[in-house]
Design an enzyme around this catalytic site. Structure first.
Site, mmCIF file in Angstrom:
data_model
loop_
_atom_site.group_PDB
_atom_site.id
_atom_site.type_symbol
_atom_site.label_atom_id
_atom_site.label_comp_id
_atom_site.label_asym_id
_atom_site.label_seq_id
_atom_site.Cartn_x
_atom_site.Cartn_y
_atom_site.Cartn_z
ATOM 1 N N CYS A 74 0.801 -1.230 0.000
ATOM 2 C CA CYS A 74 0.000 0.000 0.000
ATOM 3 C C CYS A 74 0.830 1.275 0.000
ATOM 4 C CB CYS A 74 -0.935 -0.028 1.193
ATOM 5 S SG CYS A 74 -1.879 -1.571 1.262
ATOM 6 N N HIS B 259 -3.923 6.384 0.515
ATOM 7 C CA HIS B 259 -4.190 5.000 0.128
ATOM 8 C C HIS B 259 -5.612 4.662 0.576
ATOM 9 C CE1 HIS B 259 -4.330 0.754 -0.029
ATOM 10 N NE2 HIS B 259 -4.307 0.620 1.281
ATOM 11 N N ASN C 257 -10.156 -2.019 -1.930
ATOM 12 C CA ASN C 257 -8.763 -1.649 -1.663
ATOM 13 C C ASN C 257 -7.865 -2.424 -2.634
ATOM 14 O OD1 ASN C 257 -6.131 -1.688 -0.673
ATOM 15 N ND2 ASN C 257 -6.733 -1.815 1.458
#
Lengths: 77, 336
Positions: B121, B257, B287
């Protein structure tokens, strides 16, 4: 913070009815006390008390009262 | 004697995302995990559907599609790209490194430098910093920073907390030298950090050298990661501002993120960022690890939230733990 106010906010975080919660309630018996519930509780404590409780110390709490001690215990006025 | 390149600034010139066709919706999750309603999942995660790659579609295929889209749209000669960085934690093979395969597939010059960056990430922010450094050192002139991951291959059916969060996508970012735009389009400064004590909070243990016989399973301790984020990320943003000698309001848009909505809402408030200066792209794809920041930048450009001349703050954090934040003067305008 009054216990009833804390319980109100905790119930919101865990998708529970505040009338179902009291100091002696065992957290593990609550359906909402799962990974997302822990996350919501960490956020709630962070917002209310400006304090980041660790995931580990949260999991060590057995009852609502213990959780409240953890959340409010070291609050500076 | 080879080319001698002058050290100059680098700039983000274009960004493009690729989202695979497959979808995992909340209704499907709710039928797998009846204790969760579809509405609960949306409310708690901010995610309605997750993009899922086809069984034969690898992370490199997602990145390849994004790169092709960017190359066609921006009318780039692939031969001009002399740096390829592919950020992934789900490579095609143990070896060779996937970026070598992508160099050939994309028709980049054999004079180009290509390597993988196996971060999650935080990876796009790291990749951007590395690309800028190599361009500004004169080692390259045109960089393609690709991201792509297929985390759901590591998700086991019993692990609902990860099944509800992760999606799959690819993204391509073009970084070029900016000789024609003095004072505009600067990348940086950056602030980074690493804390390996968090290694077990998000991990796939099996299948590699330490536990070759164990199955590959994505294990995530969400509350621990959230605790890390609350402790680190607001301070990271303020350290970045201090390094840049700027105030929070000097940054026009923040792209974090896209981990999950709940976590980001709290981080945004704790950091003191106003709602209208915070970009989102989570609901439809989930995500997507290292692709969330470029995908969100792309959406913000398309929606008009991000315009040339704006200063953008990018903040990546997660698996590792690894984190990084940086600033970009945005120059990139319209997209077809």
């Amino acid at each position: 913070m009054k216990t009833s106010d804390f319980i109100e906010r905790l119930a919101e975080a865990l998708d529970a009815e505040s009338s179902e919660l009291e100091g002696e309630t065992i957290l593990d018996t609550l359906e909402g006390w799962d990974s997302l519930g822990h996350l919501a509780t960490i956020a709630m404590v962070d917002e209310l008390f400006g304090k980041t409780v660790s995931a580990m110390s949260l999991r060590r709490c057995r009852t609502v009262a213990e959780l409240m001690d953890l959340a409010c215990g070291e609050v500076t006025p | 004697m080879g080319r001698v390149l002058e050290a100059q600034g680098a700039s983000v010139t274009a960004v493009a995302g690729y989202v695979p066709q497959g979808r995992l919706c909340n209704e499907e999750l709710s039928s797998r995990y009846p204790e969760w309603s579809a509405e609960d999942i949306l409310r708690k995660t901010g995610i309605r559907t997750r993009a899922i790659a086809a069984p034969d579609e690898c992370a490199s295929d997602l990145a390849f599609e994004a790169a092709k889209k960017l190359i066609n749209r921006e009318d780039i000669d692939p031969e001009d790209v002399d740096l390829l960085i592919f950020c992934t934690q789900s490579p095609d093979y143990f070896l060779p490194t996937t970026s070598c395969i992508l160099q050939e597939r994309l028709g980049l010059s054999t004079q180009s430098m290509a390597f993988d960056l196996p971060l999650g990430c935080s990876g796009w922010v790291y990749g951007l910093s590395v690309a800028r450094a190599l361009l500004e050192a004169g080692e390259a002139t045109t960089a393609l920073l690709l991201t792509g991951d297929t985390y759901t291959r590591y998700v086991l059916p019993e692990d609902r907390n990860v099944a509800a969060i992760f999606g799959e996508a690819g993204a391509a970012t073009l970084i070029t030298k900016r000789s024609d735009l003095p004072g505009h389009g600067a990348i940086g400064p950056f602030v980074f950090g690493t804390d390996g004590t968090g290694a077990e909070a998000l991990i796939v243990r099996g299948g590699a050298s330490r536990h070759p016989q164990k199955r590959r399973r994505l294990e995530m301790d969400g509350p621990r990661i959230f605790e890390f984020c609350l402790r680190r990320i607001p301070g990271l943003v303020h350290a970045l501002l201090e390094k840049a000698e700027l105030d929070l309001d000097d940054v026009d848009l923040w792209v974090f993120h896209q981990a999950n909505r709940f976590m980001l809402d709290r981080l945004r408030k704790k950091t003191g960022i106003r709602e209208e200066r915070f970009a989102w792209r989570l609901e439809e794809e989930g995500n997507t690890v290292s692709s969330t920041i470029p995908l969100t930048l792309e959406s913000a450009v398309v929606s008009g939230q991000l315009k040339p001349g704006m200063r953008v703050g990018v903040v990546g954090f997660g698996v590792g733990y690894s984190w990084g934040a940086g600033l970009i003067e945005w120059t990139h305008g319209g997209m077809q």
